[in-house]
Each structure stands twice: as C-alpha cells, then as structure tokens.
Scaffold this motif. Structure first.
Motif, PDB file in Angstrom:
ATOM      1  N   THR A 153       2.558   8.401  34.544  1.00 28.54           N
ATOM      2  CA  THR A 153       2.009   9.590  33.883  1.00 28.54           C
ATOM      3  C   THR A 153       3.048  10.230  32.968  1.00 28.54           C
ATOM      4  OG1 THR A 153       0.502  10.025  35.726  1.00 28.54           O
ATOM      5  CG2 THR A 153       0.997  11.874  34.267  1.00 28.54           C
ATOM      6  N   ILE A 154       4.284  10.335  33.456  1.00 26.82           N
ATOM      7  CA  ILE A 154       5.352  10.950  32.652  1.00 26.82           C
ATOM      8  C   ILE A 154       5.632  10.109  31.408  1.00 26.82           C
ATOM      9  CG2 ILE A 154       7.832  11.469  32.627  1.00 26.82           C
ATOM     10  CD1 ILE A 154       7.487  12.402  35.552  1.00 26.82           C
ATOM     11  N   CYS A 155       5.733   8.801  31.573  1.00 26.92           N
ATOM     12  CA  CYS A 155       5.958   7.917  30.410  1.00 26.92           C
ATOM     13  C   CYS A 155       4.829   8.054  29.391  1.00 26.92           C
ATOM     14  CB  CYS A 155       6.104   6.464  30.869  1.00 26.92           C
ATOM     15  SG  CYS A 155       7.688   6.094  31.668  1.00 26.92           S
ATOM     16  N   GLN A 167      12.029   4.588  28.835  1.00 30.32           N
ATOM     17  CA  GLN A 167      12.419   3.630  29.861  1.00 30.32           C
ATOM     18  C   GLN A 167      13.021   4.395  31.034  1.00 30.32           C
ATOM     19  OE1 GLN A 167      11.837   0.326  29.432  1.00 30.32           O
ATOM     20  NE2 GLN A 167      10.987   0.773  27.411  1.00 30.32           N
ATOM     21  N   VAL A 168      12.727   3.952  32.251  1.00 31.75           N
ATOM     22  CA  VAL A 168      13.310   4.578  33.438  1.00 31.75           C
ATOM     23  C   VAL A 168      14.747   4.109  33.586  1.00 31.75           C
ATOM     24  CG1 VAL A 168      13.209   4.791  35.949  1.00 31.75           C
ATOM     25  CG2 VAL A 168      11.097   4.792  34.621  1.00 31.75           C
ATOM     26  N   GLN A 274      11.414  15.078  46.319  1.00 32.49           N
ATOM     27  CA  GLN A 274      10.275  14.184  46.538  1.00 32.49           C
ATOM     28  C   GLN A 274      10.106  13.236  45.360  1.00 32.49           C
ATOM     29  OE1 GLN A 274       6.953  16.897  47.632  1.00 32.49           O
ATOM     30  NE2 GLN A 274       6.976  15.741  49.535  1.00 32.49           N
ATOM     31  N   PHE A 275      10.614  13.659  44.217  1.00 31.56           N
ATOM     32  CA  PHE A 275      10.543  12.815  43.027  1.00 31.56           C
ATOM     33  C   PHE A 275      11.705  13.216  42.142  1.00 31.56           C
ATOM     34  CE2 PHE A 275       9.360  11.843  38.692  1.00 31.56           C
ATOM     35  CZ  PHE A 275       8.729  10.607  38.788  1.00 31.56           C
ATOM     36  N   SER A 276      12.506  12.241  41.692  1.00 33.24           N
ATOM     37  CA  SER A 276      13.658  12.560  40.859  1.00 33.24           C
ATOM     38  C   SER A 276      13.969  11.358  39.986  1.00 33.24           C
ATOM     39  CB  SER A 276      14.867  12.917  41.737  1.00 33.24           C
ATOM     40  OG  SER A 276      15.974  13.257  40.941  1.00 33.24           O
ATOM     41  N   MET A 277      13.497  11.383  38.750  1.00 35.78           N
ATOM     42  CA  MET A 277      13.663  10.244  37.855  1.00 35.78           C
ATOM     43  C   MET A 277      14.360  10.648  36.567  1.00 35.78           C
ATOM     44  SD  MET A 277      10.577   7.561  37.839  1.00 35.78           S
ATOM     45  CE  MET A 277      10.330   6.463  39.226  1.00 35.78           C
ATOM     46  N   TYR A 288      12.849  14.481  35.354  1.00 31.81           N
ATOM     47  CA  TYR A 288      11.774  15.267  35.973  1.00 31.81           C
ATOM     48  C   TYR A 288      11.997  15.217  37.484  1.00 31.81           C
ATOM     49  CZ  TYR A 288       7.022  17.166  36.506  1.00 31.81           C
ATOM     50  OH  TYR A 288       5.950  17.957  36.795  1.00 31.81           O
ATOM     51  N   CYS A 289      12.215  16.374  38.082  1.00 32.04           N
ATOM     52  CA  CYS A 289      12.559  16.455  39.508  1.00 32.04           C
ATOM     53  C   CYS A 289      11.589  17.386  40.227  1.00 32.04           C
ATOM     54  CB  CYS A 289      13.983  16.979  39.702  1.00 32.04           C
ATOM     55  SG  CYS A 289      15.220  16.199  38.635  1.00 32.04           S
TER      56      CYS A 289
END
Length: 452
Positions: A153-155, A167-168, A274-277, A288-289
């Motif tokens: 979704t973020i991409c 790219q991650v 819970q999410f950190s990319m 986005y964290c």
C-alpha cells in the motif's frame, strides 16, 4: 582473506536439532571462505558451495519451524516472517549481485559477510527467544499478511501521489539517522478507543523534490509553507492507508508533533514497533513507523494546534537551521556498541565538538554508514552478535567504504586480537579503560593530523 567463524558455546540455544544445523551452516560458510581464496576453480566452487549453503539454510528453516510448532511457540509467525524475508529478499538480491559481477571477489565477500552476520544475529536474538531466554526484537510486528499489505500500500501510494518507484531498504528499520530528516508524529484513536502512534520520516530533499515541486515552490530547503504542506500531505497519506486497508480502523487524530531526532530515537529505545520500514524513493529516503497501542506520555514534543501551528513550525525551522549550521562545521563520528551506557557516554563525551551517530549492532552500523557516511567510526570489538572484526569485514567488502577510518573501541588490546584484524586496516585501537578525556584527546589528535 583468512576468515574463519569459530563456533562458540554461547551460540548453543540448548535445542539439539537447531544447534546441530547452526554448526553445519558455520562449517559451510568457512568452506566458502576457503574456496574464495583459490583463484582457480573459485567461481565453480563458490557456485556449488553457495547452492549447498542455501539448501541447508532452507532445510534448517523448515526444521526449526516444525520444532517451534511442536512446542507451541508464540513467536512462530514472526519467526517464519523473518525466515521468509531472508529466503525471498536477502538471498535473491545477493545472488543477483554475484551473477552480475560474474562471482567477483568483492561480491563473494559481500555474500559471505551478510550471510554470516545474519546467521550470527539470528542465532543470538530470534533463535534464543525460542527458549524464552530473551524477547524477540520484532515480537510486536503486524501479522505477515497485514505487514505485506501495508508495504504494498505504501509503495503504491508513493507512486500514486508522487510518481515515485520505491524500493524497500529495510523491513525492520531501527531508527538510524539518514540525511537531514523531518520526523513527523501523528497519534490516532481507533473506533475501539485504542491509540496508534505513527511516525513518518522524510529526508529533507524528498519533501523539496515532491511536495515542494507539486506546489511549484522555487526552493531547495525547508520553509514554513513547505512544512505546513508536508503536514497535510502526511495526514492525507495516512488517511489513504486507512481507506485502502479497512483493518486499520483509525478514527480521530488526537495529536501531531514535529520531533527532534533525539525524541524520535527515544521512541525506538523504549518501544517495539508493529511496522517499521525504510524506503528508497529515488528522490530521497522515507520511513513509515507504527507503534500501537503504546504511547509515550511525556517528552515527545509540543502538540501542534490551530493556535500555535505557525509559532511551532517557526521554532522548529529555527532550531533545524542552527543544528544544520553547527553540524556542517562538525566532523561526524559513528559510535557502534551494544551497550547503551557506552553509547550514551560516548555521545556526551563528543557531542559538543562533533556530530555523533549511534548504532547498537553491526547491522545498524552498516545502515548508518550507508545512509549517513561518517568521518570516523568507533567500533566495539567485542559485541555479542557480530563482533567488531566481522563488522569491519563487511565495511571493507564495499569499495565505497574501503578507506573509511575505523578505530576499535575495546576492553583489550592484545597481540592476538590485533593480528586478526591487521589486514582490514583499522586506523587504531582505543581502550575502554582509558579516561574519557584520553579517548577524546586521541580522536581530536586524529582529526588534527587529518586536517593538517
């Protein structure tokens, strides 16, 4: 290279089927190091050895997951997610690098360094968590499917809103500094009256090249208008995630803050995300964290509202300008040590005269070096996961960092330890038992020699 990874008792977690495979994987890596030193047959030997390593790693992952399932291990899904990331992202990327370079020495060294570092780190953190000896670092991550959906979704949003192909860079971003960052925190309440803390980190040039460009602003730095536009763009971004992911049931925004880097780091010292990319957008880095349901109660920053928004943004920009001016005149030191006490002590010792970056592990050190190249690295020799020698091997395997000056920060400076790392060309050694002013004097003298 004369590299060997020696199995130590501390690597045993006490589960025979897991410990046995860990030892075997260590042996395979050591054989690959030996193959890499043979000029003839090196490519063929490495190809076969890497294939053998991969087969055993996949077998080990399968057996380990079966064992975790048999004991009803709570962290099974998280552990499987980490295995999957290594299997589907890390290994394929390393193999592509090998093929592109026709199995060059640097590419083989990079493959071995990353695999060895990953194996050591995984053994001493996530695998040890299986036995209950310690908590998983990423125990609070979103379930795998939600994690994957959030990433996609973020991409997609970065492309839809700014036409950026992203790219991650890291699926477990630990808060390392990159470039000149803007740290924007939003707190939402859900329909179930729980709180979500979301932090968006923008590299300054990303905001200039996206939000600034869309607005037609003729500027190459942040100003009040751009910060305000970025705030509302970020809120829309989070809102779009809410629209596209029905399970993210954000209801009302309770609070927003602009954070200093120190305040942002405090979140990562105290909370499990819970999410950190971390994403590379091609125009700059973006992170986005998500931290939920935990929320820091104090020390986070002044809440922005309609009455104080202009003053708060003005103060924030003024502070950034002062910090930027000071930092541009300062040499940058990266301190790598697993001890928070040592890291903070070194920060306090150097921060008046230098810009100080901190990393608590080999992996976070590599990220910091890549994202924010320091002028000098102070590297702990005796870290429990990847020790200093292994970290320096990974640094030296990259041409870009082959001449990066590194001082070992160590509790011992014996002849045997020096011999092991002399080929990696460290700048020198600093004993942790020196008085702080002596350590500072050594570093000051290094920069004087360099500048003089």
């Amino acid at each position: 290279m004369n590299n060997q990874f020696i199995w130590k008792d501390e690597y045993n977690i006490g589960v025979d089927i897991i410990d046995r495979e860990h030892k075997r994987l260590f042996k395979i890596i050591n054989k690959l190091f030996a193959f890499g030193e043979e000029d003839k047959k090196s490519q063929w030997a490495c190809q076969e050895g890497i294939k053998y390593f991969k087969e055993h790693a996949m077998k080990h992952f399968s057996e380990e997951e079966k064992y975790m399932s048999s004991i009803g291990y709570e962290g099974l899904k998280t552990h499987m997610h980490i295995h999957k990331g290594f299997r589907e992202n890390t290994l394929p990327a390393l193999e592509r690098e090998l093929e592109r370079s026709n199995y060059s020495g640097d590419a083989v060294d990079h493959f071995l360094g990353v695999c060895a570092g990953w194996l050591l780190g995984h053994t001493l953190t996530e695998d040890r968590a299986i036995t209950g000896e310690k908590d998983s670092t990423w125990a609070a991550l979103l379930p795998e499917e939600e994690h994957k959906a959030m990433k996609q979704t973020i991409c997609q949003l970065l492309y839809d809103m700014f036409q950026l192909e992203s790219q991650v860079v890291s699926e477990s971003y630990g808060g390392e500094k990159f470039g000149k960052g803007v740290y924007y925190r939003l707190v939402y309440e859900t329909k179930q009256e729980k709180k979500w803390e979301i932090i968006l980190v923008f590299e300054e040039k990303l905001l200039v090249n996206t939000v600034g460009r869309v607005m037609g602003l003729q500027t190459n730095k942040l100003d009040t208008m751009l910060i305000n536009a970025a705030r509302y763009t970020a809120q829309q971004f989070v809102g779009r995630i809410h629209d596209l992911m029905p399970n993210v049931d954000l209801d009302e925004m309770l609070e927003e803050n602009l954070l200093t880097y120190e305040q942002f780091r405090e979140v990562f010292e105290r909370e499990k995300p819970q999410f950190s990319m971390l994403f590379d957008t091609g125009e700059g880095y973006f992170s986005y964290c998500v931290i939920a349901p935990h929320l820091l109660n104090s020390g986070v920053g002044t809440t922005i509202n309609a009455d104080n928004a202009m003053n708060e943004i003005g103060d924030y920009l003024a502070k950034r300008e002062i910090e930027t001016e000071e930092e541009s005149q300062k040499q940058r030191i990266l301190v790598v040590d697993d001890s928070m006490t040592i890291r903070q002590g070194m920060k306090e010792l150097f921060e008046k005269d230098y810009e100080v970056l901190l990393a608590k592990s080999g992996a976070s050190a590599i990220r910091s070096i890549t994202l924010e190249r320091p002028d000098l690295v102070l590297l702990d020799y005796e870290m429990p996961v990847c020790d200093g020698r292994q970290v320096l091997e990974m640094i030296r395997s990259e041409d870009e960092f082959s001449d990066l000056p590194v001082f070992f920060l160590t509790g011992r400076v014996d002849q045997e330890s020096v011999k092991k790392v002399i080929s990696l060309k460290p700048e020198g050694y600093l004993s942790k038992y020196l008085k702080p002013e002596e350590i500072k004097k050594n570093v000051d003298n290094y920069f004087k020699r360099k500048m003089g």
